[in-house]
Scaffold this motif. Sequence first.
Motif, PDB file in Angstrom:
ATOM      1  N   ASN A 104      40.810  27.368   7.896  1.00  0.00           N
ATOM      2  CA  ASN A 104      41.094  28.793   8.076  1.00  0.00           C
ATOM      3  C   ASN A 104      40.195  29.449   9.142  1.00  0.00           C
ATOM      4  O   ASN A 104      39.944  30.650   9.106  1.00  0.00           O
ATOM      5  N   LYS A 109      36.496  29.653   6.363  1.00  0.00           N
ATOM      6  CA  LYS A 109      36.452  31.117   6.266  1.00  0.00           C
ATOM      7  C   LYS A 109      37.211  31.507   5.015  1.00  0.00           C
ATOM      8  O   LYS A 109      38.318  31.034   4.784  1.00  0.00           O
ATOM      9  N   THR A 166      32.614  42.325   5.910  1.00  0.00           N
ATOM     10  CA  THR A 166      32.890  42.394   7.349  1.00  0.00           C
ATOM     11  C   THR A 166      32.859  43.820   7.889  1.00  0.00           C
ATOM     12  O   THR A 166      32.771  44.023   9.092  1.00  0.00           O
ATOM     13  N   GLN A 214      32.632  36.999  13.879  1.00  0.00           N
ATOM     14  CA  GLN A 214      33.222  36.772  15.204  1.00  0.00           C
ATOM     15  C   GLN A 214      32.676  37.710  16.280  1.00  0.00           C
ATOM     16  O   GLN A 214      32.765  37.405  17.450  1.00  0.00           O
ATOM     17  N   THR A 251      27.640  36.641   2.883  1.00  0.00           N
ATOM     18  CA  THR A 251      28.235  36.553   4.205  1.00  0.00           C
ATOM     19  C   THR A 251      28.451  35.103   4.587  1.00  0.00           C
ATOM     20  O   THR A 251      29.443  34.747   5.199  1.00  0.00           O
ATOM     21  N   SER A 304      37.327  34.714   1.551  1.00  0.00           N
ATOM     22  CA  SER A 304      36.949  36.043   1.128  1.00  0.00           C
ATOM     23  C   SER A 304      35.850  35.972   0.077  1.00  0.00           C
ATOM     24  O   SER A 304      36.115  35.621  -1.060  1.00  0.00           O
ATOM     25  N   ILE A 338      30.690  41.356  11.128  1.00  0.00           N
ATOM     26  CA  ILE A 338      31.865  40.566  11.506  1.00  0.00           C
ATOM     27  C   ILE A 338      31.354  39.378  12.298  1.00  0.00           C
ATOM     28  O   ILE A 338      30.886  39.516  13.426  1.00  0.00           O
ATOM     29  N   SER A 394      39.004  31.381  15.210  1.00  0.00           N
ATOM     30  CA  SER A 394      38.264  31.693  16.438  1.00  0.00           C
ATOM     31  C   SER A 394      37.775  30.425  17.154  1.00  0.00           C
ATOM     32  O   SER A 394      36.977  29.661  16.610  1.00  0.00           O
ATOM     33  N   SER A 410      32.363  34.603   5.254  1.00  0.00           N
ATOM     34  CA  SER A 410      33.251  35.550   4.596  1.00  0.00           C
ATOM     35  C   SER A 410      34.066  36.384   5.560  1.00  0.00           C
ATOM     36  O   SER A 410      33.588  36.787   6.616  1.00  0.00           O
ATOM     37  N   ASP A 411      35.326  36.628   5.165  1.00  0.00           N
ATOM     38  CA  ASP A 411      36.076  37.652   5.889  1.00  0.00           C
ATOM     39  C   ASP A 411      36.449  38.785   4.922  1.00  0.00           C
ATOM     40  O   ASP A 411      37.365  39.540   5.158  1.00  0.00           O
ATOM     41  N   HIS A 412      35.704  38.841   3.818  1.00  0.00           N
ATOM     42  CA  HIS A 412      35.980  39.913   2.866  1.00  0.00           C
ATOM     43  C   HIS A 412      35.638  41.273   3.480  1.00  0.00           C
ATOM     44  O   HIS A 412      34.627  41.407   4.157  1.00  0.00           O
TER      45      HIS A 412
END
Length: 199
Positions: free
Chosen positions: A12, A41, A78, A84, A48, A43, A82, A15, A72-74
Motif C-alpha cells: 500500500n 502504509k 497525518t 510524504q 506515526t 491507518s 504527512i 509514493s 500511518s496515513d490515519h
Amino acid sequence: MTTPNDNLYFQNVQSPLIREWFAETLARYPELHNRPIYLRKLSMKRSTMRAQPIINWSFFRRATRHYRVDFSDHLDVTKHVIVQDLPKEVVVGWFAHELGHIIDYLNRPVLGMISFGLGYALWSRYMRKAERIADTIAVEHGFGDEVRATKAYLLQHATLPFNYKRRLNKYYLSADELEGLILAWEQEQNIPEVVDIEE
Ligand SMILES: [Zn+2]
C-alpha cells in the motif's frame, strides 16, 4: 548506493520517493539484506511509525523471522505529520531509527520478543531503553545527521498535539543525549587516525 533488496516488499505504498528512500536506507543495513522486510502504509491512530516482527510460522525461528515497518496515513496523525511531505533527511532518519529497532529485535529469541513486547507496553523505562538502542544503532550505521533532523523536526513542529510531544519527551532521547551518542560514535570512528601505528 541503492542496491535493490530482493526481499523488500511494499504494501500500500504508492509514493515512488518513499519507496526509494526506504530502499536507500535499508541498503545501509547489511545485516538485513537477506531478510524479508516489509514497508506498509496503514491507518494507525496512536503512532506515526513503528517496526515489528511479523507473526507467522517464521516468527518462531530467529533466523527466518520477517519484519515490517508501518507508517500511518490515519487522518489524526497525518493532519500533523504527512510522511510524504517531509524533507528526505527527516524521513530517512525516521526509517533508520525503525530499522534500528529491527536490528535490536534480530538478537532477541522468541521469548525475548514476547517479553520485549510486554515490557514495551508496561514499563516506560523499558521503552526508553528500546528507543535509545534504536537511535544508537541508527547512529552506528552513519545516520546521525538524519536522526538529528528527525528529532529536530518533531520537537520544533508546533502543531503536534500536546500528548504526542509529551510522549516524545518521556520515551525518546533528548537532543542533547542524541548529540552525545553522535559525538561518541564520531570519536570512535576517528580512533584509528589518532593512534596511528608507526612502522
Ligand atoms: Zn522507536
